[in-house]
Motif scaffolding. Sequence first.
Motif, PDB file in Angstrom:
ATOM      1  N   LYS A  26       0.824  -1.210   0.000  1.00  0.00           N
ATOM      2  CA  LYS A  26       0.000   0.000   0.000  1.00  0.00           C
ATOM      3  C   LYS A  26       0.858   1.261   0.000  1.00  0.00           C
ATOM      4  CE  LYS A  26      -3.601  -2.647   0.336  1.00  0.00           C
ATOM      5  NZ  LYS A  26      -4.393  -2.941  -0.872  1.00  0.00           N
ATOM      6  N   LEU A  27       1.876   1.280  -0.833  1.00  0.00           N
ATOM      7  CA  LEU A  27       2.754   2.425  -0.986  1.00  0.00           C
ATOM      8  C   LEU A  27       2.774   2.843  -2.446  1.00  0.00           C
ATOM      9  CD1 LEU A  27       5.775   1.160   1.164  1.00  0.00           C
ATOM     10  CD2 LEU A  27       4.115   2.896   1.859  1.00  0.00           C
ATOM     11  N   SER A  28       3.311   4.006  -2.735  1.00  0.00           N
ATOM     12  CA  SER A  28       3.499   4.411  -4.120  1.00  0.00           C
ATOM     13  C   SER A  28       4.801   3.793  -4.636  1.00  0.00           C
ATOM     14  CB  SER A  28       3.570   5.934  -4.233  1.00  0.00           C
ATOM     15  OG  SER A  28       4.750   6.403  -3.621  1.00  0.00           O
ATOM     16  N   PRO A  29       4.897   3.499  -5.947  1.00  0.00           N
ATOM     17  CA  PRO A  29       6.141   2.939  -6.503  1.00  0.00           C
ATOM     18  C   PRO A  29       7.358   3.831  -6.242  1.00  0.00           C
ATOM     19  CG  PRO A  29       4.347   2.711  -8.063  1.00  0.00           C
ATOM     20  CD  PRO A  29       3.833   3.558  -6.940  1.00  0.00           C
ATOM     21  N   SER A  30       7.137   5.157  -6.231  1.00  0.00           N
ATOM     22  CA  SER A  30       8.263   6.064  -5.978  1.00  0.00           C
ATOM     23  C   SER A  30       8.806   5.898  -4.557  1.00  0.00           C
ATOM     24  CB  SER A  30       7.842   7.512  -6.223  1.00  0.00           C
ATOM     25  OG  SER A  30       6.803   7.885  -5.337  1.00  0.00           O
ATOM     26  N   THR A  31       7.910   5.647  -3.598  1.00  0.00           N
ATOM     27  CA  THR A  31       8.345   5.427  -2.218  1.00  0.00           C
ATOM     28  C   THR A  31       9.137   4.131  -2.099  1.00  0.00           C
ATOM     29  OG1 THR A  31       6.431   6.647  -1.383  1.00  0.00           O
ATOM     30  CG2 THR A  31       7.551   5.188   0.167  1.00  0.00           C
ATOM     31  N   VAL A  32       8.654   3.083  -2.784  1.00  0.00           N
ATOM     32  CA  VAL A  32       9.369   1.800  -2.785  1.00  0.00           C
ATOM     33  C   VAL A  32      10.775   2.003  -3.344  1.00  0.00           C
ATOM     34  CG1 VAL A  32       9.431  -0.511  -3.795  1.00  0.00           C
ATOM     35  CG2 VAL A  32       7.275   0.430  -2.925  1.00  0.00           C
ATOM     36  N   TRP A  33      10.830   2.714  -4.471  1.00  0.00           N
ATOM     37  CA  TRP A  33      12.134   2.951  -5.112  1.00  0.00           C
ATOM     38  C   TRP A  33      13.070   3.700  -4.179  1.00  0.00           C
ATOM     39  CZ3 TRP A  33      14.800   7.405  -6.344  1.00  0.00           C
ATOM     40  CH2 TRP A  33      15.904   7.255  -7.215  1.00  0.00           C
TER      41      TRP A  33
END
Length: 517
Positions: A26-33
């Motif tokens: 439940k995160l944005s892909p940018s946060t994961v990156w």
Amino acid sequence: MRKIREVLRLKWGLDLGDHDIAASCKLSPSTVWEYVRRARLAGLGWPLPEDLDDEQLETKLFPPLPASGVERIEPDWAYVQQERKRKGVTLLLLWEEYITQNPHGYSYVTFTVKYREWKQGTDVTLRQEHKAGEKLFVDYAGQTISLTNPETGEKVVAQIFVATLGASNYTYCEATSSQGLVDWLGSHRRTLEFLGGCPQIIVPDNLKSGVKSPSYYEPELNTAYAEFAQHYGIAVIPARVRKPRDKAKVETGVQIVERQILAPLRNRTFFSLAEANQAIHTLLEELNHKPFQKLLGSRRSVFEALDRPALSPLPAEPYVLAEWKKAKVNLDYHLEVDGHYYSVPYQHARAQVDVRLTHNTVEVYLKGKRIAAHRKVPEAIQYRGRHTTVTEHMPKAHQRHAEWTPQRLILWAQKIGEHTAKVFEEIMARRPHPEQGFRSCLGIMRLGKSYGNERLEAACKRACHFRAFSHQSVQSILQKRLDTEPLPETNKEKEHNSGSNSPTLHTNVRGAAYYNG
């Protein structure tokens, strides 16, 4: 820190992509990156060291800045709150922007903690996160407005419809005659036109005009309301029963409308809805431009920055207001709508159908499939009890009957003879409507097939002599072979034979020309 550990496990332990990890956590892909990038910079791998606790992990990923003696600049939390409503904008991104401008600012963890503390100190209405262009909350105000009849002085009550966007609090309101379906959907349409676009979701209360069955888990929408939502590409998710927080946004909007619009108008006298709405819209414009007390800008400025770009465009054509009714088709394959009867294909006689009514049309649906469509007849007294019938809806036998007209029957009878034509004319002339004599005339036509046209003409001549203008009389003459016997002469006939040869005229004989119209 638990989510960061899960991100690293999925990334390095299972070799998943950033988008799959984002969906799982439940995160944005940018946060994961960003989490993975920081872990690499810190020299971490998977599995993480067993003795690495959350505090140590935070220090490695978000190292504290060296003390410089410079006072840290407090972030603009109102700006952070506003930007959080934009799609894809995370606290991590906002912190990075903040730290870029303020290198000696707060660490990421301190930034998030202070943001949550700030949120708890603001109005309770801010605690619900609403994305830009996502939700429009609608309801009626508890207060009403009075309209005075200028001729009689009689007063009637007008209802106040209120709609509020979740992200910007941008508000629309208007006075309507009632809370009925027509006014309910009309207010929705005017709201979307006021906004210039469509949100993703409309959240109404469980009003009967919109929600047919206010179930806690699966509320069922009114058919017309569902059709409205499909037309504009919007999802309607009614507020849950006895869950006031589901509609807290519009309840606050209603309260503001009552205080800042209805209260100032309480001593005004209005003579029409148009006059009341003109006054309401003037104060509504002031309300939407009024600066927030604890946030940046106004409802209008936040709407222009957040909601308007996120709204879907309006369809090319506005929704045509439709009302749905249940009806049963009669045995004569017609159904009644407002006192008038409309046909459907005869195969559907006695069927239970759905009728869709607009200002100009009547459409009939059976199990979701349209089986008939008519132009709506005006609701005038002269149209009540009458029928609108499409020829293709009739059985073949009825279609053949419908093809006959007074003119066509007279022309056919003239081919047999003048007396047959006279019988037809008299049969139809003696009825209030010529069509009521069709059955008798068609019956006489069948007698010609059984007895021959020559005998039929003779029988009609005898019927004219005795003024017995009916199918039964002509049939009796043929059955008893009276058509072969000579006619007795009357005194009038004797005078006629000794005088003029012109035919006898009387008011009941209209002639074939009468039926051309």
